[in-house]
Design a protein around this motif. Structure first.
Motif, short mmCIF file in Angstrom:
data_model
loop_
_atom_site.label_atom_id
_atom_site.label_comp_id
_atom_site.label_asym_id
_atom_site.label_seq_id
_atom_site.Cartn_x
_atom_site.Cartn_y
_atom_site.Cartn_z
N ASP A 16 0.87 -1.17 0.00
CA ASP A 16 0.00 0.00 0.00
C ASP A 16 0.91 1.22 0.00
N CYS A 17 1.17 1.75 -1.18
CA CYS A 17 2.12 2.85 -1.32
C CYS A 17 1.39 4.19 -1.24
N PRO A 18 1.95 5.14 -0.53
CA PRO A 18 1.30 6.45 -0.43
C PRO A 18 1.36 7.20 -1.75
N PRO A 19 0.33 7.97 -2.05
CA PRO A 19 0.34 8.75 -3.29
C PRO A 19 1.36 9.87 -3.21
N VAL A 21 4.58 9.84 -3.49
CA VAL A 21 5.95 9.50 -3.14
C VAL A 21 6.47 8.57 -4.23
N GLU A 22 6.98 9.16 -5.30
CA GLU A 22 7.33 8.39 -6.49
C GLU A 22 8.34 7.29 -6.21
N TYR A 23 9.28 7.54 -5.33
CA TYR A 23 10.30 6.53 -5.02
C TYR A 23 9.64 5.28 -4.44
N LEU A 24 8.73 5.45 -3.48
CA LEU A 24 8.04 4.30 -2.88
C LEU A 24 7.15 3.60 -3.89
N GLU A 25 6.50 4.38 -4.75
CA GLU A 25 5.67 3.77 -5.79
C GLU A 25 6.52 2.88 -6.70
N ARG A 26 7.67 3.37 -7.10
CA ARG A 26 8.55 2.59 -7.99
C ARG A 26 9.02 1.32 -7.31
N LEU A 27 9.37 1.41 -6.03
CA LEU A 27 9.79 0.21 -5.31
C LEU A 27 8.68 -0.84 -5.31
N GLY A 28 7.46 -0.40 -5.05
CA GLY A 28 6.33 -1.32 -5.05
C GLY A 28 6.08 -1.91 -6.42
N ASP A 33 4.21 -8.43 -9.03
CA ASP A 33 3.86 -9.16 -10.24
C ASP A 33 2.59 -8.59 -10.85
N VAL A 34 1.72 -8.03 -10.00
CA VAL A 34 0.44 -7.46 -10.42
C VAL A 34 0.27 -6.13 -9.69
N ALA A 35 -0.26 -5.14 -10.38
CA ALA A 35 -0.51 -3.84 -9.75
C ALA A 35 -1.98 -3.49 -9.86
N LEU A 36 -2.55 -3.02 -8.78
CA LEU A 36 -3.92 -2.53 -8.73
C LEU A 36 -3.83 -1.06 -8.34
N VAL A 37 -4.24 -0.18 -9.22
CA VAL A 37 -4.16 1.26 -8.96
C VAL A 37 -5.56 1.74 -8.60
N CYS A 38 -5.71 2.19 -7.36
CA CYS A 38 -7.00 2.67 -6.86
C CYS A 38 -6.93 4.18 -6.65
N VAL A 47 -4.96 12.43 -11.61
CA VAL A 47 -3.67 12.74 -12.24
C VAL A 47 -2.58 11.82 -11.68
N GLY A 48 -2.58 11.63 -10.37
CA GLY A 48 -1.59 10.75 -9.74
C GLY A 48 -1.73 9.32 -10.22
N ALA A 49 -2.96 8.84 -10.33
CA ALA A 49 -3.18 7.48 -10.82
C ALA A 49 -2.72 7.35 -12.26
N GLY A 50 -2.95 8.38 -13.06
CA GLY A 50 -2.49 8.38 -14.44
C GLY A 50 -0.98 8.30 -14.53
N ARG A 51 -0.30 8.99 -13.61
CA ARG A 51 1.17 8.95 -13.58
C ARG A 51 1.66 7.53 -13.28
N VAL A 52 1.00 6.86 -12.33
CA VAL A 52 1.38 5.49 -11.99
C VAL A 52 1.11 4.56 -13.17
N LEU A 53 -0.02 4.71 -13.83
CA LEU A 53 -0.32 3.88 -14.99
C LEU A 53 0.69 4.12 -16.11
N ASN A 54 1.11 5.35 -16.29
CA ASN A 54 2.13 5.66 -17.28
C ASN A 54 3.44 4.96 -16.92
N GLU A 55 3.81 5.00 -15.66
CA GLU A 55 5.03 4.31 -15.20
C GLU A 55 4.94 2.81 -15.48
N LEU A 56 3.77 2.22 -15.23
CA LEU A 56 3.57 0.80 -15.52
C LEU A 56 3.74 0.52 -17.01
#
Length: 71
Positions: A16-19, A21-28, A33-38, A47-56
């Motif tokens: 459960d990564c905090p929104p 904090v890009e470093y923690l998101e990347r570690l997670g 193996d699977v990511a669920l972006v809520c 916008v933050g969720a879109g950034r994570v989806l782009n990273e994926l």
């Protein structure tokens, strides 16, 4: 993070990564193996969720181009 949890004997681990904090998101994302972006409907959350989806998406494209070592 992947190395830290590799020896744990669980079928499922939830990171459960905090929104925002890009470093923690990347570690997670690297350890997962699977990511669920809520998110909720707040514009900044979307916008933050879109950034994570782009990273994926970028990670998937990069992994598809890299040769596998057969492990």
């Amino acid at each position: 993070m992947a190395d830290a949890v590799a020896s744990l004997d669980y079928d499922i681990l939830i990171f459960d990564c905090p929104p925002g904090v890009e470093y923690l998101e990347r570690l997670g994302l690297v350890a997962a193996d699977v990511a669920l972006v809520c998110t909720d409907a707040h514009p900044l959350a979307v916008v933050g969720a879109g950034r994570v989806l782009n990273e994926l998406s970028l990670r998937q494209k990069r992994d598809a181009r890299e040769p596998r070592d057969g492990r």
